[in-house]
Every structure is written in structure tokens, then in C-alpha cells.
Design a protein around this motif. Structure first.
Motif, PDB file in Angstrom:
ATOM      1  N   ILE A  42       0.852  -1.186   0.000  1.00  0.00           N
ATOM      2  CA  ILE A  42       0.000   0.000   0.000  1.00  0.00           C
ATOM      3  C   ILE A  42       0.889   1.237   0.000  1.00  0.00           C
ATOM      4  CG2 ILE A  42      -1.844   1.264   1.181  1.00  0.00           C
ATOM      5  CD1 ILE A  42      -2.474  -1.377   2.670  1.00  0.00           C
ATOM      6  N   HIS A  43       0.649   2.142  -0.935  1.00  0.00           N
ATOM      7  CA  HIS A  43       1.419   3.383  -0.986  1.00  0.00           C
ATOM      8  C   HIS A  43       0.614   4.515  -0.374  1.00  0.00           C
ATOM      9  CE1 HIS A  43       3.920   6.684  -2.318  1.00  0.00           C
ATOM     10  NE2 HIS A  43       2.869   7.230  -2.927  1.00  0.00           N
ATOM     11  N   LEU A  44       1.215   5.184   0.607  1.00  0.00           N
ATOM     12  CA  LEU A  44       0.607   6.352   1.220  1.00  0.00           C
ATOM     13  C   LEU A  44       1.422   7.588   0.823  1.00  0.00           C
ATOM     14  CD1 LEU A  44      -0.007   4.992   4.850  1.00  0.00           C
ATOM     15  CD2 LEU A  44      -1.622   5.053   2.946  1.00  0.00           C
ATOM     16  N   PRO A  45       0.797   8.568   0.172  1.00  0.00           N
ATOM     17  CA  PRO A  45       1.542   9.774  -0.236  1.00  0.00           C
ATOM     18  C   PRO A  45       1.937  10.594   0.980  1.00  0.00           C
ATOM     19  CG  PRO A  45      -0.804  10.032  -0.666  1.00  0.00           C
ATOM     20  CD  PRO A  45      -0.615   8.620  -0.222  1.00  0.00           C
ATOM     21  N   PRO A  72      -5.065  14.270   5.481  1.00  0.00           N
ATOM     22  CA  PRO A  72      -6.353  13.740   5.032  1.00  0.00           C
ATOM     23  C   PRO A  72      -7.048  14.685   4.057  1.00  0.00           C
ATOM     24  CG  PRO A  72      -6.098  13.575   7.414  1.00  0.00           C
ATOM     25  CD  PRO A  72      -5.008  14.470   6.929  1.00  0.00           C
ATOM     26  N   PRO A  73      -7.804  14.153   3.091  1.00  0.00           N
ATOM     27  CA  PRO A  73      -7.961  12.722   2.829  1.00  0.00           C
ATOM     28  C   PRO A  73      -6.737  12.141   2.101  1.00  0.00           C
ATOM     29  CG  PRO A  73      -9.216  13.980   1.234  1.00  0.00           C
ATOM     30  CD  PRO A  73      -8.651  14.981   2.188  1.00  0.00           C
ATOM     31  N   VAL A  74      -6.144  11.136   2.693  1.00  0.00           N
ATOM     32  CA  VAL A  74      -4.963  10.482   2.126  1.00  0.00           C
ATOM     33  C   VAL A  74      -5.423   9.561   0.996  1.00  0.00           C
ATOM     34  CG1 VAL A  74      -3.026   8.944   2.594  1.00  0.00           C
ATOM     35  CG2 VAL A  74      -3.784  10.575   4.345  1.00  0.00           C
ATOM     36  N   ARG A  75      -4.863   9.735  -0.193  1.00  0.00           N
ATOM     37  CA  ARG A  75      -5.266   8.938  -1.348  1.00  0.00           C
ATOM     38  C   ARG A  75      -4.312   7.745  -1.481  1.00  0.00           C
ATOM     39  NH1 ARG A  75      -9.159  11.618  -3.465  1.00  0.00           N
ATOM     40  NH2 ARG A  75      -9.321  10.319  -5.310  1.00  0.00           N
ATOM     41  N   ALA A  76      -4.681   6.682  -0.818  1.00  0.00           N
ATOM     42  CA  ALA A  76      -3.842   5.484  -0.780  1.00  0.00           C
ATOM     43  C   ALA A  76      -4.051   4.651  -2.036  1.00  0.00           C
ATOM     44  CB  ALA A  76      -4.178   4.652   0.450  1.00  0.00           C
ATOM     45  N   THR A  77      -2.996   3.997  -2.484  1.00  0.00           N
ATOM     46  CA  THR A  77      -3.096   3.101  -3.644  1.00  0.00           C
ATOM     47  C   THR A  77      -2.510   1.754  -3.281  1.00  0.00           C
ATOM     48  OG1 THR A  77      -1.009   3.975  -4.525  1.00  0.00           O
ATOM     49  CG2 THR A  77      -3.037   4.943  -5.365  1.00  0.00           C
ATOM     50  N   TRP A  78      -3.213   0.704  -3.692  1.00  0.00           N
ATOM     51  CA  TRP A  78      -2.774  -0.670  -3.472  1.00  0.00           C
ATOM     52  C   TRP A  78      -2.038  -1.166  -4.711  1.00  0.00           C
ATOM     53  CZ3 TRP A  78      -6.068   1.453  -0.268  1.00  0.00           C
ATOM     54  CH2 TRP A  78      -6.248   0.915   1.005  1.00  0.00           C
ATOM     55  N   ALA A 126      -4.948  -4.078  -8.132  1.00  0.00           N
ATOM     56  CA  ALA A 126      -6.348  -3.665  -8.259  1.00  0.00           C
ATOM     57  C   ALA A 126      -7.250  -4.887  -8.166  1.00  0.00           C
ATOM     58  CB  ALA A 126      -6.559  -2.957  -9.589  1.00  0.00           C
ATOM     59  N   LEU A 127      -8.451  -4.699  -7.619  1.00  0.00           N
ATOM     60  CA  LEU A 127      -9.418  -5.789  -7.504  1.00  0.00           C
ATOM     61  C   LEU A 127     -10.576  -5.516  -8.465  1.00  0.00           C
ATOM     62  CD1 LEU A 127      -9.652  -6.399  -3.638  1.00  0.00           C
ATOM     63  CD2 LEU A 127      -8.178  -7.517  -5.316  1.00  0.00           C
ATOM     64  N   PRO A 128     -10.713  -6.305  -9.526  1.00  0.00           N
ATOM     65  CA  PRO A 128     -11.807  -6.086 -10.473  1.00  0.00           C
ATOM     66  C   PRO A 128     -13.164  -6.155  -9.780  1.00  0.00           C
ATOM     67  CG  PRO A 128     -10.191  -7.623 -11.359  1.00  0.00           C
ATOM     68  CD  PRO A 128      -9.832  -7.422  -9.921  1.00  0.00           C
ATOM     69  N   GLY A 129     -13.992  -5.174 -10.045  1.00  0.00           N
ATOM     70  CA  GLY A 129     -15.337  -5.163  -9.483  1.00  0.00           C
ATOM     71  C   GLY A 129     -15.431  -4.675  -8.054  1.00  0.00           C
ATOM     72  N   TYR A 130     -14.301  -4.347  -7.440  1.00  0.00           N
ATOM     73  CA  TYR A 130     -14.311  -3.906  -6.046  1.00  0.00           C
ATOM     74  C   TYR A 130     -14.641  -2.420  -5.958  1.00  0.00           C
ATOM     75  CZ  TYR A 130     -12.314  -2.273  -1.618  1.00  0.00           C
ATOM     76  OH  TYR A 130     -12.112  -1.661  -0.415  1.00  0.00           O
ATOM     77  N   ARG A 131     -15.632  -2.092  -5.129  1.00  0.00           N
ATOM     78  CA  ARG A 131     -16.019  -0.704  -4.920  1.00  0.00           C
ATOM     79  C   ARG A 131     -15.690  -0.323  -3.479  1.00  0.00           C
ATOM     80  NH1 ARG A 131     -22.009  -0.091  -7.753  1.00  0.00           N
ATOM     81  NH2 ARG A 131     -21.363  -0.645  -9.889  1.00  0.00           N
ATOM     82  N   PRO A 132     -14.621   0.432  -3.285  1.00  0.00           N
ATOM     83  CA  PRO A 132     -14.229   0.761  -1.916  1.00  0.00           C
ATOM     84  C   PRO A 132     -15.220   1.679  -1.226  1.00  0.00           C
ATOM     85  CG  PRO A 132     -12.916   2.000  -3.488  1.00  0.00           C
ATOM     86  CD  PRO A 132     -13.718   1.005  -4.284  1.00  0.00           C
ATOM     87  N   ASP A 188      -9.404   4.840  -0.937  1.00  0.00           N
ATOM     88  CA  ASP A 188      -8.745   3.888  -1.839  1.00  0.00           C
ATOM     89  C   ASP A 188      -8.794   4.471  -3.247  1.00  0.00           C
ATOM     90  OD1 ASP A 188      -7.903   1.815  -3.441  1.00  0.00           O
ATOM     91  OD2 ASP A 188      -9.130   0.281  -2.459  1.00  0.00           O
ATOM     92  N   ALA A 189      -7.655   4.995  -3.708  1.00  0.00           N
ATOM     93  CA  ALA A 189      -7.567   5.625  -5.026  1.00  0.00           C
ATOM     94  C   ALA A 189      -6.904   4.715  -6.041  1.00  0.00           C
ATOM     95  CB  ALA A 189      -6.793   6.938  -4.913  1.00  0.00           C
ATOM     96  N   THR A 190      -6.892   3.410  -5.787  1.00  0.00           N
ATOM     97  CA  THR A 190      -6.203   2.466  -6.661  1.00  0.00           C
ATOM     98  C   THR A 190      -6.748   2.503  -8.083  1.00  0.00           C
ATOM     99  OG1 THR A 190      -5.852   1.030  -4.752  1.00  0.00           O
ATOM    100  CG2 THR A 190      -5.482   0.064  -6.928  1.00  0.00           C
TER     101      THR A 190
END
Length: 278
Positions: free
Chosen positions: A232-235, A244-250, A253-259, A267-269
Motif C-alpha cells: 500500500i502506498h501512502l503519499p 487527510p484525505p490520504v489517497r492510498a493506492t494498493w 487492483a481488484l476487479p469489481g471492487y467498490r471501496p 482507496d484511489a487504486t
């Protein structure tokens, strides 16, 4: 003390321990407050021996501090320690959820559903919410194995003191209930990968929200390293700050996943994978 007196003292220890821990969690015994066995014995109507043993247990759990020539005091609230506890949980607990999703029982899912509904629909005091929230996640730990169960449980208990103290007089954040519901839905679907993602987002929101609300200038370190360790990347801003709001990226990516939307970490992935204009 004869055998019968020692037996009675031993029976009283768990009760005194629970009462003292609740007094600390509820903020009736404040950080830095000096504790004496005589005052506590009078307050709890308990003997000196169970009070002494209960204080030893609380010291091992990090709730009180004993120092030579200073006696026993309620442990201070330490944001650096809180960050380390959140970092340790982030590294340890979410990766175990794949197994939990495979092995969780129908009875456990039903109990989690009851607790989720209560947390979302019944007005609760912070004490009640944290009790139900703790049980909600504790339900799955039976699949972890006894050693990991104890380690995760101890981390949650140590964090609960800071969370309970912090949320006194504050509203429980809506993201907590919504993320718990999304987590439950993932467990019902036996989707351990999605459950892990939801729980990671939950932990990051809890950590960043609590810490930055208390100290917006807090310099993060362990949480950022732990997040990177699980992909997980935290800027990070100047001097290790997270704004905040921290735009974290994993990393994945998870297809169909709605954070679920979070107040402090989102979750800005998907946005990172598909930048606007492409």
C-alpha cells in the motif's frame, strides 16, 4: 494469609482487574494519575492482595506504569505507540483473513451480522460501540490459531484504551460502521482477498483519523513502512506528515471492487490505474 484467604483473593483478582481496566478505559482514571493500593482498595471495596495482583496484570498489558520512587501511575497516551500498534495490526491481521474466510462458521457470520446491525442502528455510547466492535472482529480470530489470536487480541486491547479515551464525547465515525458492513459482506461471500482490502482500509482510516485529529503535525513512520510492506502506498508530505484525505493506492487492483468512502483515507487504486483522460 491462610489457604482460604489466598483462595478468596485469587477469585477476586479477575473482577478487580476488569473494574480497574474499565475505570482507565472510561477515563475515570486519567493518564499520569498516581494510583495507590489503599485508595483503590477503598474505591473498589477490595482487599490489597487482589488490587496488587490486578495492577501487575495491568502493567503487563500497558495500562499502568510502575517506576522506582514514583509508584504506580496510569500510562500516558502516546501517539507514537498508537501508530506502532496500528502498524503491527496492519502487518499481522489482514493477511490472515483469507484463511478466516474459508473457515468461518455460519454461526459466527450470524453473530457478526447481529453486531453490525446494532452498531449501525442502535444509538450507542463509545463503551458499547467498542465492546461490539471488538467482538465483531474477535469472532474471526478463532481461525488464527491460539498464538496469533493472543498477539492480535493484545494489540487490540492496547489500542482500545486510546480509542475509548479519544471517542469520549465524540460521535463514532460513520466509516467504521460502513466498512464493517462491507467486511461482513466479503466474509459471507468467502472472499478473503476483498475482506483483507476492506480491513486494511479500515485500519488506515482508524489510524490516520485518530492520530491526525489529535496532532495534525504528527510525523508518521511505522505506519507508512507497514503499509508499504503489504503493498500500500501512502503519499507522504513534508516531514512524514499525512494530510487527510490520504489517497492510498494498493499494488493490486481488484476487479469489481467498490471501496467504501473513508473520511481520512480513500482507496484511489482504480484512479491510479486509469488516470483521467486515458
Amino acid at each position: 494469609m491462610d489457604t482460604e484467604d489466598r483462595s478468596r483473593a485469587g477469585d477476586a483478582v479477575p473482577l478487580v482487574h476488569e473494574e480497574l481496566r474499565e475505570l482507565i478505559l472510561a477515563g475515570h482514571l486519567l493518564p499520569g494519575q498516581r494510583l495507590t493500593q489503599r485508595e483503590l482498595s477503598d474505591r473498589l471495596n477490595a482487599g490489597r492482595t487482589p488490587v496488587r495482583e490486578a495492577l501487575r496484570m495491568l502493567e503487563a498489558e500497558g495500562f499502568v506504569v510502575s517506576r522506582a520512587n514514583h509508584g504506580i501511575t496510569v500510562a500516558p497516551l502516546d501517539l507514537d505507540e498508537a501508530e506502532e500498534l496500528f502498524a503491527a495490526l496492519l502487518l499481522l491481521q489482514p493477511p490472515l483473513l483469507a484463511r478466516a474466510a474459508r473457515e468461518v462458521s455460519a454461526e459466527a457470520l450470524a453473530r457478526m451480522a447481529e453486531l453490525s446491525l446494532a452498531m449501525r442502528t442502535v444509538p450507542q455510547e463509545p463503551r458499547d460501540f467498542h465492546r461490539d466492535h471488538f467482538e465483531f472482529h474477535r469472532t474471526l480470530q478463532a481461525t488464527f490459531g491460539p498464538t496469533l489470536d493472543k498477539v492480535v487480541n493484545d494489540l487490540y486491547l492496547r489500542l482500545s484504551r486510546l480509542q475509548r479515551f479519544y471517542y469520549r464525547g465524540r460521535r463514532i465515525p460513520a466509516f467504521a460502521q460502513e466498512l464493517d458492513l462491507a467486511f461482513l459482506e466479503a466474509m459471507r461471500a468467502r472472499d478473503g482477498v476483498r475482506a483483507r482490502r476492506v480491513q486494511e482500509l479500515h485500519m488506515l482510516n482508524s489510524a490516520v483519523g485518530l492520530i491526525t485529529d489529535v496532532d495534525p503535525w504528527h510525523r508518521f513512520g511505522p505506519l507508512i513502512d507497514a503499509a508499504a510492506g503489504v503493498g500500500i502506498h501512502l503519499p507522504v508530505g513534508a516531514e512524514g506528515r499525512l494530510a487527510p484525505p490520504v489517497r492510498a493506492t494498493w499494488a493490486t487492483a481488484l476487479p469489481g471492487y467498490r471501496p467504501v468512502a473513508g473520511g481520512w483515507v480513500v482507496d484511489a487504486t482504480a484512479e491510479h490505474a486509469h488516470p483521467p483522460g486515458r
